[in-house]
Every structure is written in structure tokens, then in C-alpha cells.
Design a protein around this motif. Structure first.
Motif, PDB file in Angstrom:
ATOM      1  N   TYR A 176     -20.591  34.704   2.977  1.00 40.13           N
ATOM      2  CA  TYR A 176     -20.728  35.837   2.065  1.00 40.13           C
ATOM      3  C   TYR A 176     -19.651  35.762   0.975  1.00 40.13           C
ATOM      4  O   TYR A 176     -19.937  35.940  -0.211  1.00 40.13           O
ATOM      5  N   THR A 177     -18.425  35.488   1.379  1.00 35.27           N
ATOM      6  CA  THR A 177     -17.314  35.376   0.434  1.00 35.27           C
ATOM      7  C   THR A 177     -17.558  34.234  -0.543  1.00 35.27           C
ATOM      8  O   THR A 177     -17.357  34.380  -1.760  1.00 35.27           O
ATOM      9  N   GLN A 178     -18.019  33.119  -0.039  1.00 36.45           N
ATOM     10  CA  GLN A 178     -18.313  31.962  -0.889  1.00 36.45           C
ATOM     11  C   GLN A 178     -19.413  32.291  -1.902  1.00 36.45           C
ATOM     12  O   GLN A 178     -19.314  31.922  -3.072  1.00 36.45           O
ATOM     13  N   ARG A 179     -20.454  32.993  -1.451  1.00 40.72           N
ATOM     14  CA  ARG A 179     -21.545  33.357  -2.363  1.00 40.72           C
ATOM     15  C   ARG A 179     -21.047  34.267  -3.487  1.00 40.72           C
ATOM     16  O   ARG A 179     -21.546  34.219  -4.602  1.00 40.72           O
ATOM     17  N   HIS A 180     -20.045  35.084  -3.206  1.00 40.23           N
ATOM     18  CA  HIS A 180     -19.516  35.993  -4.227  1.00 40.23           C
ATOM     19  C   HIS A 180     -18.482  35.328  -5.136  1.00 40.23           C
ATOM     20  O   HIS A 180     -18.081  35.921  -6.139  1.00 40.23           O
ATOM     21  N   ALA A 181     -18.079  34.127  -4.823  1.00 45.42           N
ATOM     22  CA  ALA A 181     -17.173  33.397  -5.706  1.00 45.42           C
ATOM     23  C   ALA A 181     -17.893  32.955  -6.977  1.00 45.42           C
ATOM     24  O   ALA A 181     -17.242  32.731  -7.999  1.00 45.42           O
ATOM     25  N   ARG A 182     -19.212  32.858  -6.898  1.00 44.43           N
ATOM     26  CA  ARG A 182     -20.017  32.451  -8.060  1.00 44.43           C
ATOM     27  C   ARG A 182     -21.318  33.245  -8.093  1.00 44.43           C
ATOM     28  O   ARG A 182     -22.399  32.705  -7.830  1.00 44.43           O
ATOM     29  N   VAL A 183     -21.210  34.513  -8.403  1.00 44.83           N
ATOM     30  CA  VAL A 183     -22.400  35.371  -8.534  1.00 44.83           C
ATOM     31  C   VAL A 183     -23.201  34.881  -9.734  1.00 44.83           C
ATOM     32  O   VAL A 183     -22.635  34.457 -10.746  1.00 44.83           O
ATOM     33  N   TRP A 184     -24.510  34.946  -9.603  1.00 44.29           N
ATOM     34  CA  TRP A 184     -25.383  34.499 -10.684  1.00 44.29           C
ATOM     35  C   TRP A 184     -25.010  35.192 -11.992  1.00 44.29           C
ATOM     36  O   TRP A 184     -24.858  36.423 -12.025  1.00 44.29           O
TER      37      TRP A 184
END
Length: 114
Positions: free
Chosen positions: A18-26
């Protein structure tokens, strides 16, 4: 501008992803949030998955409604849903547990000057 703080629960075993996905939000999602009136939006996570969100908006209800009308939000929420617990079939952006404000430094300092 109004301040809002909310809680959500991320599955602890998925917190790193989850944290990784939020490091590069679309980029499209970032622009949609801005255009819908979300400002100073931040997320904070505890190791057990407790997620604390903070956002400023003229109206959270209107800002959420504006996001709900976007295709990118529907796609993002669908992808993020698996990360959360306790939503009772709601999308993550509909499951905010809003906290009651109890102190704001600038408000009290301004009151001293009155």
C-alpha cells in the motif's frame, strides 16, 4: 478552509505494498484530487495498518462527491479496496471514520489577539 482527519484500517500484511503504491499515485488521480478541491492531503500509517488521513477542503462532502464523478477515482478505489478491512462493502473513500477536532493552535492564538 475546513480541516478533516479520518481513520481507515489497512491490512497489516499489505501495508508495505500500500505504501509503495502511494509513492507514485497516478498523475490523473493527483490532478483529479486537486481539481475536486482536496488540499494538504496527507496519509500517515502505523505499523499495524492504522491509517490516519488529513485533508483540507471547503466541504469534504462536496470534494468526495466531485471525486465520485470521475472515472479515475472509480478505477483507483477498485484497486485499493483489497488493502482495507472494515469497510462493509463500501469503497475506501466512502469508509472514512471522521475524527472530531479538539484543538487547533492557530485558532487559539488568533483568539488571544482579539
Amino acid at each position: 478552509m475546513n480541516r478533516y482527519c479520518f481513520l481507515l484500517q489497512v491490512r497489516p500484511e499489505l501495508l508495505a505494498e500500500y505504501t509503495q503504491r502511494h509513492a507514485r499515485v497516478w498523475p490523473e488521480m493527483l490532478r483529479a484530487l486537486r481539481d475536486a478541491g482536496w488540499t494538504n492531503y496527507s496519509l500517515f500509517a502505523r505499523d499495524d495498518g492504522l491509517l490516519v488521513g488529513y485533508v483540507e477542503a471547503e466541504s469534504l462532502e462536496r470534494a468526495q462527491a466531485a471525486m465520485a464523478r470521475t472515472d479515475v477515482n472509480a478505477r483507483w478505489q477498485a484497486e485499493m479496496a483489497r488493502f482495507f478491512t472494515g469497510l462493509d462493502d463500501r469503497r475506501p473513500d466512502e469508509g472514512f471514520l471522521l475524527l472530531t477536532p479538539v484543538f487547533q493552535l492557530e485558532q487559539q492564538l488568533a483568539a488571544l489577539d482579539d
